[in-house]
Design an enzyme around this catalytic site. Structure first.
Site, short mmCIF file in Angstrom:
data_model
loop_
_atom_site.label_atom_id
_atom_site.label_comp_id
_atom_site.label_asym_id
_atom_site.label_seq_id
_atom_site.Cartn_x
_atom_site.Cartn_y
_atom_site.Cartn_z
N ASP A 1 0.85 -1.19 0.00
CA ASP A 1 0.00 0.00 0.00
C ASP A 1 0.89 1.24 0.00
OD1 ASP A 1 0.86 0.58 2.61
OD2 ASP A 1 -0.96 -0.17 3.54
N MET A 2 0.28 2.41 0.06
CA MET A 2 1.05 3.63 -0.07
C MET A 2 1.89 3.97 1.17
SD MET A 2 -2.11 6.38 -0.24
CE MET A 2 -1.20 7.90 0.06
#
Lengths: 144, 144, 144, 144
Positions: free
Chosen positions: B19-20
Protein backbone atom coordinates in the site's frame (compact mmCIF):
# COMPACT_ATOMS: atom_id res chain seq x y z
CA UNK A 1 -19.27 10.15 -27.05
CA UNK A 2 -21.73 9.07 -29.63
CA UNK A 3 -25.35 8.05 -29.71
CA UNK A 4 -25.25 5.17 -27.27
CA UNK A 5 -26.51 5.14 -23.69
CA UNK A 6 -23.67 5.74 -21.22
CA UNK A 7 -24.12 4.74 -17.57
CA UNK A 8 -22.11 6.54 -14.87
CA UNK A 9 -21.18 4.93 -11.56
CA UNK A 10 -19.08 6.59 -8.85
CA UNK A 11 -16.55 4.29 -7.21
CA UNK A 12 -15.62 4.15 -3.53
CA UNK A 13 -11.85 3.84 -3.28
CA UNK A 14 -9.85 3.04 -0.19
CA UNK A 15 -6.35 2.79 1.25
CA UNK A 16 -6.48 -0.93 0.47
CA UNK A 17 -6.52 -0.07 -3.23
CA UNK A 18 -3.21 1.82 -3.18
CA UNK A 19 0.24 0.37 -3.78
CA UNK A 20 3.80 1.42 -2.93
CA UNK A 21 3.90 3.70 -6.00
CA UNK A 22 1.51 5.87 -3.97
CA UNK A 23 -1.30 5.46 -6.50
CA UNK A 24 -4.20 3.05 -6.99
CA UNK A 25 -2.82 -0.36 -8.01
CA UNK A 26 -3.63 -0.97 -11.67
CA UNK A 27 -5.37 -4.33 -11.24
CA UNK A 28 -7.84 -2.76 -8.82
CA UNK A 29 -9.37 -0.75 -11.66
CA UNK A 30 -10.61 -4.02 -13.12
CA UNK A 31 -13.05 -4.70 -10.31
CA UNK A 32 -14.52 -1.20 -10.78
CA UNK A 33 -15.55 -2.17 -14.30
CA UNK A 34 -18.09 -4.61 -13.01
CA UNK A 35 -19.62 -1.91 -10.84
CA UNK A 36 -19.92 0.11 -14.05
CA UNK A 37 -21.62 -2.77 -15.90
CA UNK A 38 -23.93 -3.40 -12.94
CA UNK A 39 -25.00 0.25 -13.10
CA UNK A 40 -25.65 0.04 -16.85
CA UNK A 41 -27.69 -3.12 -16.44
CA UNK A 42 -29.74 -1.64 -13.60
CA UNK A 43 -30.27 1.63 -15.47
CA UNK A 44 -32.10 -0.28 -18.21
CA UNK A 45 -34.16 -2.35 -15.80
CA UNK A 46 -32.24 -5.63 -15.50
CA UNK A 47 -30.22 -7.27 -12.74
CA UNK A 48 -27.10 -9.38 -13.27
CA UNK A 49 -27.94 -11.47 -10.20
CA UNK A 50 -31.18 -12.52 -11.89
CA UNK A 51 -29.09 -13.99 -14.69
CA UNK A 52 -27.21 -16.08 -12.13
CA UNK A 53 -30.45 -17.14 -10.43
CA UNK A 54 -31.73 -18.26 -13.86
CA UNK A 55 -28.72 -20.59 -14.10
CA UNK A 56 -26.22 -18.57 -16.11
CA UNK A 57 -22.97 -16.66 -15.65
CA UNK A 58 -21.55 -13.90 -17.85
CA UNK A 59 -17.78 -14.26 -17.38
CA UNK A 60 -15.20 -11.93 -18.92
CA UNK A 61 -13.70 -13.45 -22.05
CA UNK A 62 -11.41 -10.58 -23.03
CA UNK A 63 -10.27 -7.39 -21.33
CA UNK A 64 -8.31 -4.50 -22.78
CA UNK A 65 -7.36 -1.40 -20.79
CA UNK A 66 -5.08 1.59 -21.37
CA UNK A 67 -3.92 3.58 -18.35
CA UNK A 68 -3.59 7.27 -19.16
CA UNK A 69 -3.29 8.99 -15.81
CA UNK A 70 -2.76 7.63 -12.28
CA UNK A 71 -5.62 7.72 -9.77
CA UNK A 72 -4.75 8.70 -6.20
CA UNK A 73 -6.48 8.21 -2.89
CA UNK A 74 -8.61 11.30 -2.41
CA UNK A 75 -9.56 11.53 -6.11
CA UNK A 76 -13.18 11.02 -7.05
CA UNK A 77 -13.56 8.20 -9.57
CA UNK A 78 -16.37 7.47 -12.01
CA UNK A 79 -16.81 4.60 -14.46
CA UNK A 80 -18.69 5.31 -17.66
CA UNK A 81 -19.97 2.18 -19.40
CA UNK A 82 -21.82 1.45 -22.62
CA UNK A 83 -22.64 -1.45 -24.94
CA UNK A 84 -20.08 -1.30 -27.72
CA UNK A 85 -20.96 -4.50 -29.61
CA UNK A 86 -24.02 -6.71 -29.12
CA UNK A 87 -23.77 -10.07 -30.87
CA UNK A 88 -25.35 -13.44 -30.37
CA UNK A 89 -22.37 -14.95 -28.60
CA UNK A 90 -20.50 -11.91 -27.37
CA UNK A 91 -21.24 -8.62 -25.66
CA UNK A 92 -18.54 -5.96 -25.69
CA UNK A 93 -18.80 -3.16 -23.11
CA UNK A 94 -16.77 0.00 -23.63
CA UNK A 95 -15.62 1.97 -20.58
CA UNK A 96 -13.85 5.09 -19.43
CA UNK A 97 -12.55 5.73 -15.92
CA UNK A 98 -12.82 9.44 -15.25
CA UNK A 99 -11.66 11.50 -12.26
CA UNK A 100 -13.40 14.38 -10.51
CA UNK A 101 -11.90 16.88 -12.97
CA UNK A 102 -13.41 14.95 -15.88
CA UNK A 103 -10.02 13.67 -17.05
CA UNK A 104 -9.93 10.18 -18.57
CA UNK A 105 -7.63 8.07 -16.37
CA UNK A 106 -8.18 4.79 -18.21
CA UNK A 107 -10.27 3.40 -21.03
CA UNK A 108 -10.88 0.13 -22.80
CA UNK A 109 -13.36 -2.70 -23.21
CA UNK A 110 -14.46 -6.02 -21.75
CA UNK A 111 -15.94 -8.84 -23.82
CA UNK A 112 -18.37 -11.24 -22.16
CA UNK A 113 -19.93 -14.54 -23.02
CA UNK A 114 -22.93 -16.23 -21.39
CA UNK A 115 -22.45 -19.75 -20.03
CA UNK A 116 -24.64 -22.23 -18.21
CA UNK A 117 -23.66 -22.62 -14.55
CA UNK A 118 -23.50 -26.39 -14.77
CA UNK A 119 -21.07 -26.30 -17.70
CA UNK A 120 -17.72 -26.37 -15.93
CA UNK A 121 -15.78 -25.54 -19.08
CA UNK A 122 -17.68 -22.27 -19.57
CA UNK A 123 -18.85 -23.15 -23.11
CA UNK A 124 -20.80 -20.13 -24.41
CA UNK A 125 -24.51 -20.11 -25.19
CA UNK A 126 -26.40 -17.51 -27.26
CA UNK A 127 -27.24 -14.46 -25.10
CA UNK A 128 -29.72 -13.60 -27.84
CA UNK A 129 -31.59 -16.88 -27.30
CA UNK A 130 -31.51 -17.23 -23.52
CA UNK A 131 -32.29 -13.56 -22.74
CA UNK A 132 -34.03 -12.27 -25.91
CA UNK A 133 -35.60 -9.17 -24.34
CA UNK A 134 -32.39 -8.12 -22.64
CA UNK A 135 -30.54 -8.63 -25.93
CA UNK A 136 -33.15 -6.46 -27.69
CA UNK A 137 -32.73 -3.72 -25.11
CA UNK A 138 -28.96 -3.78 -25.82
CA UNK A 139 -29.77 -3.37 -29.53
CA UNK A 140 -31.52 -0.12 -28.67
CA UNK A 141 -28.84 1.37 -26.40
CA UNK A 142 -25.69 0.14 -28.11
CA UNK A 143 -23.15 2.31 -29.91
CA UNK A 144 -24.21 2.77 -33.55
CA UNK B 1 6.61 -22.92 21.18
CA UNK B 2 5.25 -25.81 23.12
CA UNK B 3 4.38 -29.41 22.46
CA UNK B 4 1.91 -28.95 19.59
CA UNK B 5 2.50 -29.61 15.92
CA UNK B 6 3.39 -26.40 14.07
CA UNK B 7 2.99 -26.25 10.28
CA UNK B 8 5.13 -23.82 8.27
CA UNK B 9 4.04 -22.36 4.93
CA UNK B 10 6.04 -19.85 2.90
CA UNK B 11 3.93 -17.09 1.32
CA UNK B 12 4.36 -15.59 -2.13
CA UNK B 13 3.96 -11.83 -1.82
CA UNK B 14 3.57 -9.36 -4.65
CA UNK B 15 3.43 -5.66 -5.53
CA UNK B 16 -0.36 -5.96 -5.41
CA UNK B 17 -0.09 -6.61 -1.66
CA UNK B 18 1.66 -3.30 -0.88
CA UNK B 19 0.00 0.00 0.00
CA UNK B 20 1.05 3.63 -0.07
CA UNK B 21 2.80 3.26 3.32
CA UNK B 22 5.35 1.27 1.31
CA UNK B 23 4.64 -1.93 3.26
CA UNK B 24 2.29 -4.90 2.88
CA UNK B 25 -1.29 -3.72 3.52
CA UNK B 26 -2.44 -5.12 6.87
CA UNK B 27 -5.62 -6.81 5.61
CA UNK B 28 -3.59 -8.84 3.13
CA UNK B 29 -1.99 -10.78 5.98
CA UNK B 30 -5.42 -12.28 6.66
CA UNK B 31 -5.56 -14.23 3.42
CA UNK B 32 -2.14 -15.74 4.23
CA UNK B 33 -3.61 -17.32 7.34
CA UNK B 34 -5.74 -19.65 5.26
CA UNK B 35 -2.65 -20.78 3.36
CA UNK B 36 -1.17 -21.55 6.77
CA UNK B 37 -4.23 -23.56 7.82
CA UNK B 38 -4.29 -25.37 4.48
CA UNK B 39 -0.67 -26.44 5.07
CA UNK B 40 -1.45 -27.67 8.58
CA UNK B 41 -4.44 -29.67 7.33
CA UNK B 42 -2.45 -31.21 4.48
CA UNK B 43 0.50 -32.02 6.76
CA UNK B 44 -1.76 -34.28 8.82
CA UNK B 45 -3.33 -35.95 5.80
CA UNK B 46 -6.60 -34.05 5.29
CA UNK B 47 -7.86 -31.60 2.65
CA UNK B 48 -10.14 -28.64 3.30
CA UNK B 49 -11.68 -28.98 -0.16
CA UNK B 50 -12.86 -32.49 0.80
CA UNK B 51 -14.83 -30.89 3.62
CA UNK B 52 -16.56 -28.64 1.07
CA UNK B 53 -17.22 -31.57 -1.27
CA UNK B 54 -18.81 -33.39 1.69
CA UNK B 55 -21.27 -30.51 2.02
CA UNK B 56 -19.68 -28.32 4.71
CA UNK B 57 -17.84 -25.02 5.07
CA UNK B 58 -15.52 -23.96 7.89
CA UNK B 59 -15.95 -20.16 7.98
CA UNK B 60 -13.98 -17.85 10.27
CA UNK B 61 -16.04 -16.88 13.31
CA UNK B 62 -13.45 -14.75 15.10
CA UNK B 63 -10.08 -13.32 14.16
CA UNK B 64 -7.52 -11.59 16.34
CA UNK B 65 -4.18 -10.30 15.09
CA UNK B 66 -1.41 -8.13 16.50
CA UNK B 67 1.00 -6.47 14.07
CA UNK B 68 4.50 -6.22 15.52
CA UNK B 69 6.73 -5.35 12.57
CA UNK B 70 5.92 -4.29 9.01
CA UNK B 71 6.50 -6.69 6.12
CA UNK B 72 8.01 -5.24 2.93
CA UNK B 73 8.13 -6.41 -0.63
CA UNK B 74 11.34 -8.41 -0.93
CA UNK B 75 11.01 -9.95 2.54
CA UNK B 76 10.47 -13.67 2.80
CA UNK B 77 7.31 -14.49 4.74
CA UNK B 78 6.30 -17.67 6.54
CA UNK B 79 3.09 -18.53 8.39
CA UNK B 80 3.36 -20.91 11.32
CA UNK B 81 0.02 -22.48 12.31
CA UNK B 82 -1.13 -24.84 15.03
CA UNK B 83 -4.34 -26.04 16.69
CA UNK B 84 -4.74 -23.98 19.83
CA UNK B 85 -8.16 -25.18 20.99
CA UNK B 86 -10.15 -28.16 19.65
CA UNK B 87 -13.74 -28.22 20.85
CA UNK B 88 -16.93 -29.76 19.54
CA UNK B 89 -18.26 -26.52 18.06
CA UNK B 90 -15.12 -24.43 17.65
CA UNK B 91 -11.59 -24.85 16.42
CA UNK B 92 -9.05 -22.17 17.31
CA UNK B 93 -5.88 -21.97 15.23
CA UNK B 94 -2.91 -20.02 16.57
CA UNK B 95 -0.53 -18.38 14.11
CA UNK B 96 2.67 -16.42 13.78
CA UNK B 97 3.82 -14.57 10.68
CA UNK B 98 7.60 -14.68 10.59
CA UNK B 99 10.07 -13.03 8.20
CA UNK B 100 13.27 -14.42 6.68
CA UNK B 101 15.27 -13.32 9.73
CA UNK B 102 12.95 -15.32 11.99
CA UNK B 103 11.39 -12.17 13.47
CA UNK B 104 7.70 -12.36 14.41
CA UNK B 105 5.88 -9.75 12.29
CA UNK B 106 2.38 -10.63 13.44
CA UNK B 107 0.62 -13.16 15.64
CA UNK B 108 -2.87 -14.09 16.72
CA UNK B 109 -5.63 -16.63 16.26
CA UNK B 110 -8.63 -17.51 14.11
CA UNK B 111 -11.68 -19.34 15.43
CA UNK B 112 -13.70 -21.48 13.01
CA UNK B 113 -17.04 -23.20 13.08
CA UNK B 114 -18.34 -25.92 10.75
CA UNK B 115 -21.60 -25.26 8.92
CA UNK B 116 -23.70 -27.15 6.40
CA UNK B 117 -23.51 -25.60 2.94
CA UNK B 118 -27.28 -25.51 2.53
CA UNK B 119 -27.75 -23.59 5.79
CA UNK B 120 -27.64 -19.99 4.59
CA UNK B 121 -27.40 -18.60 8.11
CA UNK B 122 -24.19 -20.51 8.81
CA UNK B 123 -25.60 -22.25 11.92
CA UNK B 124 -22.74 -24.34 13.38
CA UNK B 125 -22.71 -28.12 13.57
CA UNK B 126 -20.40 -30.31 15.69
CA UNK B 127 -17.02 -30.75 13.96
CA UNK B 128 -16.51 -33.65 16.38
CA UNK B 129 -19.59 -35.42 15.03
CA UNK B 130 -19.34 -34.74 11.30
CA UNK B 131 -15.58 -35.34 11.02
CA UNK B 132 -14.74 -37.55 14.03
CA UNK B 133 -11.39 -38.83 12.76
CA UNK B 134 -10.20 -35.36 11.79
CA UNK B 135 -11.29 -34.10 15.22
CA UNK B 136 -9.35 -36.93 16.85
CA UNK B 137 -6.25 -36.06 14.86
CA UNK B 138 -6.54 -32.47 16.15
CA UNK B 139 -6.70 -33.86 19.70
CA UNK B 140 -3.30 -35.42 19.11
CA UNK B 141 -1.56 -32.41 17.58
CA UNK B 142 -3.16 -29.57 19.55
CA UNK B 143 -1.39 -27.36 22.08
CA UNK B 144 -1.50 -28.98 25.52
CA UNK C 1 6.74 -20.71 -28.76
CA UNK C 2 9.53 -19.16 -30.72
CA UNK C 3 13.14 -18.21 -30.12
CA UNK C 4 12.70 -15.89 -27.15
CA UNK C 5 13.51 -16.60 -23.53
CA UNK C 6 10.41 -17.67 -21.60
CA UNK C 7 10.41 -17.43 -17.81
CA UNK C 8 8.12 -19.73 -15.79
CA UNK C 9 6.76 -18.83 -12.35
CA UNK C 10 4.41 -20.98 -10.31
CA UNK C 11 1.65 -19.02 -8.53
CA UNK C 12 0.32 -19.64 -5.03
CA UNK C 13 -3.47 -19.34 -5.19
CA UNK C 14 -5.82 -19.16 -2.25
CA UNK C 15 -9.48 -19.16 -1.21
CA UNK C 16 -9.31 -15.35 -1.20
CA UNK C 17 -8.81 -15.46 -4.97
CA UNK C 18 -12.08 -17.27 -5.68
CA UNK C 19 -15.45 -15.68 -6.37
CA UNK C 20 -19.07 -16.84 -6.20
CA UNK C 21 -18.79 -18.43 -9.67
CA UNK C 22 -16.63 -21.00 -7.84
CA UNK C 23 -13.53 -20.12 -9.89
CA UNK C 24 -10.63 -17.69 -9.54
CA UNK C 25 -11.94 -14.14 -9.98
CA UNK C 26 -10.72 -12.79 -13.32
CA UNK C 27 -9.07 -9.62 -11.99
CA UNK C 28 -6.89 -11.69 -9.69
CA UNK C 29 -5.01 -13.11 -12.68
CA UNK C 30 -3.64 -9.61 -13.27
CA UNK C 31 -1.55 -9.54 -10.12
CA UNK C 32 -0.01 -12.90 -11.12
CA UNK C 33 1.42 -11.25 -14.22
CA UNK C 34 3.77 -9.13 -12.17
CA UNK C 35 5.06 -12.26 -10.43
CA UNK C 36 5.75 -13.56 -13.94
CA UNK C 37 7.63 -10.39 -14.93
CA UNK C 38 9.58 -10.43 -11.67
CA UNK C 39 10.71 -13.99 -12.44
CA UNK C 40 11.79 -13.02 -15.98
CA UNK C 41 13.74 -10.02 -14.69
CA UNK C 42 15.45 -12.09 -11.98
CA UNK C 43 16.24 -14.91 -14.40
CA UNK C 44 18.36 -12.51 -16.46
CA UNK C 45 20.10 -10.99 -13.46
CA UNK C 46 18.12 -7.82 -12.73
CA UNK C 47 15.76 -6.75 -9.94
CA UNK C 48 12.70 -4.54 -10.39
CA UNK C 49 13.15 -3.13 -6.88
CA UNK C 50 16.57 -1.79 -7.93
CA UNK C 51 14.79 0.24 -10.60
CA UNK C 52 12.61 1.79 -7.89
CA UNK C 53 15.61 2.44 -5.64
CA UNK C 54 17.27 4.22 -8.59
CA UNK C 55 14.28 6.59 -8.71
CA UNK C 56 12.05 5.05 -11.37
CA UNK C 57 8.79 3.14 -11.69
CA UNK C 58 7.67 0.91 -14.55
CA UNK C 59 3.86 1.20 -14.48
CA UNK C 60 1.51 -0.73 -16.75
CA UNK C 61 0.36 1.40 -19.66
CA UNK C 62 -1.76 -1.18 -21.47
CA UNK C 63 -3.06 -4.62 -20.61
CA UNK C 64 -4.80 -7.15 -22.83
CA UNK C 65 -5.94 -10.57 -21.66
CA UNK C 66 -8.08 -13.35 -23.10
CA UNK C 67 -9.57 -15.90 -20.71
CA UNK C 68 -9.77 -19.34 -22.28
CA UNK C 69 -10.44 -21.71 -19.41
CA UNK C 70 -11.39 -21.08 -15.78
CA UNK C 71 -8.85 -21.72 -13.02
CA UNK C 72 -10.11 -23.38 -9.85
CA UNK C 73 -8.80 -23.61 -6.33
CA UNK C 74 -6.69 -26.78 -6.25
CA UNK C 75 -5.32 -26.26 -9.77
CA UNK C 76 -1.62 -25.60 -10.15
CA UNK C 77 -0.99 -22.34 -11.99
CA UNK C 78 2.09 -21.15 -13.87
CA UNK C 79 2.77 -17.85 -15.61
CA UNK C 80 5.04 -17.93 -18.65
CA UNK C 81 6.47 -14.50 -19.55
CA UNK C 82 8.69 -13.17 -22.30
CA UNK C 83 9.74 -9.85 -23.87
CA UNK C 84 7.52 -9.40 -26.90
CA UNK C 85 8.57 -5.90 -27.98
CA UNK C 86 11.55 -3.86 -26.68
CA UNK C 87 11.45 -0.23 -27.72
CA UNK C 88 12.95 2.96 -26.34
CA UNK C 89 9.73 4.11 -24.68
CA UNK C 90 7.75 0.89 -24.34
CA UNK C 91 8.33 -2.65 -23.26
CA UNK C 92 5.70 -5.23 -24.16
CA UNK C 93 5.68 -8.50 -22.21
CA UNK C 94 3.76 -11.46 -23.58
CA UNK C 95 2.29 -13.99 -21.17
CA UNK C 96 0.43 -17.27 -20.89
CA UNK C 97 -1.26 -18.59 -17.77
CA UNK C 98 -1.02 -22.37 -17.85
CA UNK C 99 -2.51 -25.00 -15.51
CA UNK C 100 -0.94 -28.18 -14.19
CA UNK C 101 -2.12 -30.12 -17.26
CA UNK C 102 -0.29 -27.65 -19.50
CA UNK C 103 -3.54 -26.12 -20.79
CA UNK C 104 -3.50 -22.39 -21.57
CA UNK C 105 -6.08 -20.75 -19.27
CA UNK C 106 -5.35 -17.15 -20.31
CA UNK C 107 -2.96 -15.25 -22.54
CA UNK C 108 -2.18 -11.69 -23.50
CA UNK C 109 0.31 -8.87 -23.03
CA UNK C 110 1.18 -5.94 -20.79
CA UNK C 111 2.86 -2.78 -22.05
CA UNK C 112 5.04 -0.79 -19.65
CA UNK C 113 6.67 2.60 -19.64
CA UNK C 114 9.44 3.89 -17.36
CA UNK C 115 8.75 7.06 -15.37
CA UNK C 116 10.68 9.11 -12.84
CA UNK C 117 9.28 8.73 -9.33
CA UNK C 118 9.10 12.47 -8.78
CA UNK C 119 7.03 12.99 -11.94
CA UNK C 120 3.49 12.73 -10.59
CA UNK C 121 1.96 12.62 -14.05
CA UNK C 122 3.94 9.49 -14.97
CA UNK C 123 5.49 11.07 -18.10
CA UNK C 124 7.62 8.35 -19.75
CA UNK C 125 11.40 8.43 -20.08
CA UNK C 126 13.55 6.28 -22.40
CA UNK C 127 14.17 2.85 -20.81
CA UNK C 128 16.97 2.53 -23.36
CA UNK C 129 18.72 5.61 -21.96
CA UNK C 130 18.20 5.17 -18.22
CA UNK C 131 18.91 1.43 -18.12
CA UNK C 132 21.03 0.79 -21.25
CA UNK C 133 22.45 -2.58 -20.19
CA UNK C 134 19.08 -3.91 -19.12
CA UNK C 135 17.63 -2.73 -22.43
CA UNK C 136 20.44 -4.52 -24.27
CA UNK C 137 19.76 -7.71 -22.38
CA UNK C 138 16.12 -7.48 -23.51
CA UNK C 139 17.34 -7.13 -27.11
CA UNK C 140 19.01 -10.50 -26.72
CA UNK C 141 16.13 -12.39 -25.14
CA UNK C 142 13.16 -10.81 -26.91
CA UNK C 143 10.90 -12.53 -29.43
CA UNK C 144 12.39 -12.20 -32.93
CA UNK D 1 -24.99 2.11 21.85
CA UNK D 2 -23.90 4.52 24.49
CA UNK D 3 -23.01 8.17 24.68
CA UNK D 4 -20.22 8.28 22.11
CA UNK D 5 -20.37 9.67 18.59
CA UNK D 6 -21.00 6.92 16.04
CA UNK D 7 -20.17 7.54 12.38
CA UNK D 8 -22.03 5.60 9.68
CA UNK D 9 -20.53 4.83 6.26
CA UNK D 10 -22.25 2.81 3.55
CA UNK D 11 -19.94 0.41 1.70
CA UNK D 12 -19.94 -0.35 -2.01
CA UNK D 13 -19.53 -4.09 -2.43
CA UNK D 14 -18.79 -5.94 -5.63
CA UNK D 15 -18.50 -9.37 -7.22
CA UNK D 16 -14.75 -9.16 -6.60
CA UNK D 17 -15.46 -9.29 -2.86
CA UNK D 18 -17.26 -12.66 -2.99
CA UNK D 19 -15.67 -16.08 -2.60
CA UNK D 20 -16.65 -19.62 -3.55
CA UNK D 21 -18.80 -19.93 -0.39
CA UNK D 22 -21.12 -17.53 -2.23
CA UNK D 23 -20.69 -14.80 0.40
CA UNK D 24 -18.34 -11.86 0.92
CA UNK D 25 -14.85 -13.18 1.73
CA UNK D 26 -14.11 -12.51 5.39
CA UNK D 27 -10.84 -10.63 4.90
CA UNK D 28 -12.59 -8.12 2.65
CA UNK D 29 -14.53 -6.78 5.65
CA UNK D 30 -11.22 -5.49 7.02
CA UNK D 31 -10.73 -2.92 4.27
CA UNK D 32 -14.25 -1.58 4.97
CA UNK D 33 -13.17 -0.68 8.48
CA UNK D 34 -10.84 2.00 7.19
CA UNK D 35 -13.69 3.53 5.20
CA UNK D 36 -15.56 3.63 8.49
CA UNK D 37 -12.67 5.35 10.29
CA UNK D 38 -12.24 7.79 7.42
CA UNK D 39 -15.92 8.74 7.78
CA UNK D 40 -15.57 9.25 11.53
CA UNK D 41 -12.47 11.41 11.08
CA UNK D 42 -14.13 13.51 8.38
CA UNK D 43 -17.33 13.87 10.40
CA UNK D 44 -15.36 15.64 13.15
CA UNK D 45 -13.45 17.87 10.73
CA UNK D 46 -10.14 16.07 10.23
CA UNK D 47 -8.56 14.20 7.31
CA UNK D 48 -6.34 11.14 7.62
CA UNK D 49 -4.41 12.16 4.51
CA UNK D 50 -3.38 15.38 6.29
CA UNK D 51 -1.74 13.21 8.93
CA UNK D 52 0.30 11.51 6.22
CA UNK D 53 1.20 14.83 4.62
CA UNK D 54 2.41 16.01 8.04
CA UNK D 55 4.85 13.07 8.08
CA UNK D 56 2.97 10.42 10.06
CA UNK D 57 1.15 7.16 9.53
CA UNK D 58 -1.46 5.56 11.79
CA UNK D 59 -1.02 1.81 11.15
CA UNK D 60 -3.20 -0.89 12.68
CA UNK D 61 -1.51 -2.48 15.68
CA UNK D 62 -4.27 -4.88 16.66
CA UNK D 63 -7.48 -6.06 15.06
CA UNK D 64 -10.26 -8.17 16.54
CA UNK D 65 -13.41 -9.15 14.64
CA UNK D 66 -16.31 -11.52 15.25
CA UNK D 67 -18.39 -12.62 12.27
CA UNK D 68 -22.02 -13.11 13.21
CA UNK D 69 -23.87 -13.32 9.91
CA UNK D 70 -22.65 -13.66 6.32
CA UNK D 71 -22.93 -10.70 3.94
CA UNK D 72 -24.02 -11.46 0.37
CA UNK D 73 -23.75 -9.60 -2.87
CA UNK D 74 -26.92 -7.54 -3.14
CA UNK D 75 -27.02 -6.74 0.60
CA UNK D 76 -26.56 -3.16 1.67
CA UNK D 77 -23.65 -2.80 4.09
CA UNK D 78 -22.91 -0.06 6.62
CA UNK D 79 -19.95 0.37 8.95
CA UNK D 80 -20.58 2.11 12.27
CA UNK D 81 -17.41 3.40 13.93
CA UNK D 82 -16.60 5.15 17.19
CA UNK D 83 -13.63 5.96 19.42
CA UNK D 84 -13.58 3.29 22.09
CA UNK D 85 -10.34 4.19 23.89
CA UNK D 86 -8.23 7.34 23.42
CA UNK D 87 -4.81 7.12 25.03
CA UNK D 88 -1.50 8.83 24.45
CA UNK D 89 0.02 5.95 22.50
CA UNK D 90 -3.03 4.04 21.32
CA UNK D 91 -6.39 4.75 19.79
CA UNK D 92 -8.98 1.98 19.80
CA UNK D 93 -11.88 2.25 17.36
CA UNK D 94 -14.95 0.10 17.91
CA UNK D 95 -17.01 -0.98 14.91
CA UNK D 96 -20.14 -2.80 13.81
CA UNK D 97 -20.89 -3.97 10.28
CA UNK D 98 -24.63 -3.80 9.77
CA UNK D 99 -26.78 -4.91 6.84
CA UNK D 100 -29.79 -3.18 5.27
CA UNK D 101 -32.13 -4.87 7.76
CA UNK D 102 -30.12 -3.41 10.64
CA UNK D 103 -28.70 -6.79 11.64
CA UNK D 104 -25.15 -6.85 13.01
CA UNK D 105 -23.06 -8.98 10.63
CA UNK D 106 -19.73 -8.40 12.34
CA UNK D 107 -18.28 -6.39 15.21
CA UNK D 108 -14.96 -5.74 16.84
CA UNK D 109 -12.19 -3.20 17.25
CA UNK D 110 -8.97 -1.93 15.71
CA UNK D 111 -6.11 -0.45 17.71
CA UNK D 112 -3.85 2.11 16.05
CA UNK D 113 -0.55 3.74 16.85
CA UNK D 114 0.97 6.85 15.29
CA UNK D 115 4.43 6.53 13.76
CA UNK D 116 6.79 8.88 11.94
CA UNK D 117 7.03 8.06 8.23
CA UNK D 118 10.83 8.01 8.27
CA UNK D 119 10.92 5.48 11.12
CA UNK D 120 11.00 2.20 9.18
CA UNK D 121 10.38 0.12 12.29
CA UNK D 122 7.08 1.89 13.00
CA UNK D 123 8.09 2.93 16.54
CA UNK D 124 5.06 4.73 18.04
CA UNK D 125 4.95 8.40 18.99
CA UNK D 126 2.40 10.13 21.24
CA UNK D 127 -0.76 10.95 19.24
CA UNK D 128 -1.59 13.31 22.11
CA UNK D 129 1.61 15.29 21.52
CA UNK D 130 1.79 15.38 17.73
CA UNK D 131 -1.91 16.06 17.13
CA UNK D 132 -3.12 17.63 20.41
CA UNK D 133 -6.33 19.17 19.03
CA UNK D 134 -7.35 15.99 17.26
CA UNK D 135 -6.65 14.05 20.46
CA UNK D 136 -8.80 16.50 22.40
CA UNK D 137 -11.63 16.10 19.92
CA UNK D 138 -11.46 12.33 20.46
CA UNK D 139 -11.73 12.95 24.21
CA UNK D 140 -15.06 14.63 23.55
CA UNK D 141 -16.56 12.03 21.25
CA UNK D 142 -15.17 8.83 22.77
CA UNK D 143 -17.20 6.16 24.56
CA UNK D 144 -17.51 7.04 28.25
Amino acid sequence: MENMYVATQEIQISYADTDMMGVIYHANYIKWLELGRTRLIEDIGYDYMEMEKAGYYAPVYNLEITYEKPVKLGDRVFVKTWVDVNQGLRTVYGFQIVNGEGEVCAKGSTTHIVVRKENEKFKPVQFKKVFPEWFQKYEEIKRK
